[in-house]
Design a protein around this motif. Structure first.
Motif, PDB file in Angstrom:
ATOM      1  N   SER A   8       0.836  -1.194   0.000  1.00 18.16           N
ATOM      2  CA  SER A   8       0.000   0.000   0.000  1.00 18.16           C
ATOM      3  C   SER A   8       0.877   1.252   0.000  1.00 18.16           C
ATOM      4  O   SER A   8       2.041   1.219   0.405  1.00 18.16           O
ATOM      5  CB  SER A   8      -0.927   0.011   1.212  1.00 18.16           C
ATOM      6  N   CYS A  22      -5.199   6.012   8.664  1.00 15.59           N
ATOM      7  CA  CYS A  22      -4.345   5.360   7.669  1.00 15.59           C
ATOM      8  C   CYS A  22      -2.947   4.998   8.155  1.00 15.59           C
ATOM      9  O   CYS A  22      -2.147   4.506   7.372  1.00 15.59           O
ATOM     10  CB  CYS A  22      -4.235   6.245   6.434  1.00 15.59           C
ATOM     11  N   GLN A  33      -5.719   1.103   3.572  1.00 18.37           N
ATOM     12  CA  GLN A  33      -4.656   0.867   2.610  1.00 18.37           C
ATOM     13  C   GLN A  33      -5.114   1.337   1.235  1.00 18.37           C
ATOM     14  O   GLN A  33      -6.194   0.971   0.772  1.00 18.37           O
ATOM     15  CB  GLN A  33      -4.295  -0.611   2.558  1.00 18.37           C
ATOM     16  N   SER A  34      -4.275   2.125   0.581  1.00 18.95           N
ATOM     17  CA  SER A  34      -4.548   2.630  -0.758  1.00 18.95           C
ATOM     18  C   SER A  34      -3.497   2.056  -1.704  1.00 18.95           C
ATOM     19  O   SER A  34      -2.307   2.081  -1.401  1.00 18.95           O
ATOM     20  CB  SER A  34      -4.482   4.156  -0.772  1.00 18.95           C
ATOM     21  N   LEU A  42      -5.703   5.767  -7.356  1.00 18.30           N
ATOM     22  CA  LEU A  42      -5.534   4.911  -6.183  1.00 18.30           C
ATOM     23  C   LEU A  42      -6.869   4.289  -5.822  1.00 18.30           C
ATOM     24  O   LEU A  42      -7.913   4.904  -6.006  1.00 18.30           O
ATOM     25  CB  LEU A  42      -5.023   5.711  -4.976  1.00 18.30           C
ATOM     26  N   ALA A  44      -8.761   2.312  -2.526  1.00 21.83           N
ATOM     27  CA  ALA A  44      -8.649   2.013  -1.095  1.00 21.83           C
ATOM     28  C   ALA A  44      -9.185   0.620  -0.812  1.00 21.83           C
ATOM     29  O   ALA A  44     -10.144   0.166  -1.440  1.00 21.83           O
ATOM     30  CB  ALA A  44      -9.416   3.036  -0.265  1.00 21.83           C
ATOM     31  N   HIS A  71      -7.947   8.538   2.512  1.00 22.96           N
ATOM     32  CA  HIS A  71      -7.708   8.069   1.141  1.00 22.96           C
ATOM     33  C   HIS A  71      -7.555   9.256   0.184  1.00 22.96           C
ATOM     34  O   HIS A  71      -6.672   9.252  -0.681  1.00 22.96           O
ATOM     35  CB  HIS A  71      -8.827   7.138   0.680  1.00 22.96           C
ATOM     36  N   TRP A  74      -4.079  10.899   0.710  1.00 21.84           N
ATOM     37  CA  TRP A  74      -3.012  10.093   0.118  1.00 21.84           C
ATOM     38  C   TRP A  74      -3.066  10.141  -1.406  1.00 21.84           C
ATOM     39  O   TRP A  74      -2.038  10.153  -2.083  1.00 21.84           O
ATOM     40  CB  TRP A  74      -3.073   8.650   0.617  1.00 21.84           C
ATOM     41  N   THR A  75      -4.261  10.180  -1.970  1.00 22.11           N
ATOM     42  CA  THR A  75      -4.400  10.274  -3.423  1.00 22.11           C
ATOM     43  C   THR A  75      -3.790  11.583  -3.933  1.00 22.11           C
ATOM     44  O   THR A  75      -3.035  11.587  -4.905  1.00 22.11           O
ATOM     45  CB  THR A  75      -5.881  10.171  -3.837  1.00 22.11           C
TER      46      THR A  75
END
Length: 104
Positions: A8, A22, A33-34, A42, A44, A71, A74-75
């Motif tokens: 991930s 996360c 988790q992505s 991405l 998830a 998510h 993180w993206t």
């Protein structure tokens, strides 16, 4: 990106992260988790447990917010990293987001 380790995004770029949503190092967190998708985005991966419910069969709204917040963040960081040719994700934080939960 070629030559990058698998796993991930959170495990690869923030293995010591303690974020409730996360952080891989937070044993009591959600541990979202992505993963990189073939289209460059991405995806998830997360499975709720009964203790994440607001009431039987309905996920807690705060958990839904944490899923979307982590998510999405993180993206954004991952896309900035790819766009700028970086080998680490830049530090990003959510300034604001709005969520309307329509029904259980």
């Amino acid at each position: 990106m070629a030559g990058m380790p698998t796993g991930s995004i959170q495990e690869r770029f923030g293995p010591k992260g303690r974020c409730f949503g996360c952080g891989p190092a937070n044993e009591q967190g959600l541990r979202i988790q992505s993963f990189a998708a073939p289209d460059g985005g991405l995806v998830a991966d997360w499975t709720p447990a009964p203790h994440h419910e607001a009431f039987p069969g309905v996920l807690n709204g705060g958990i839904i917010g944490a899923l979307l917040d982590c998510h999405s963040n993180w993206t954004a960081a991952y896309h900035l990293m790819k766009a700028e040719g970086l080998y680490q994700v830049p530090c990003t934080v959510t300034a604001e987001f709005h969520l309307v939960l329509k029904r259980p």
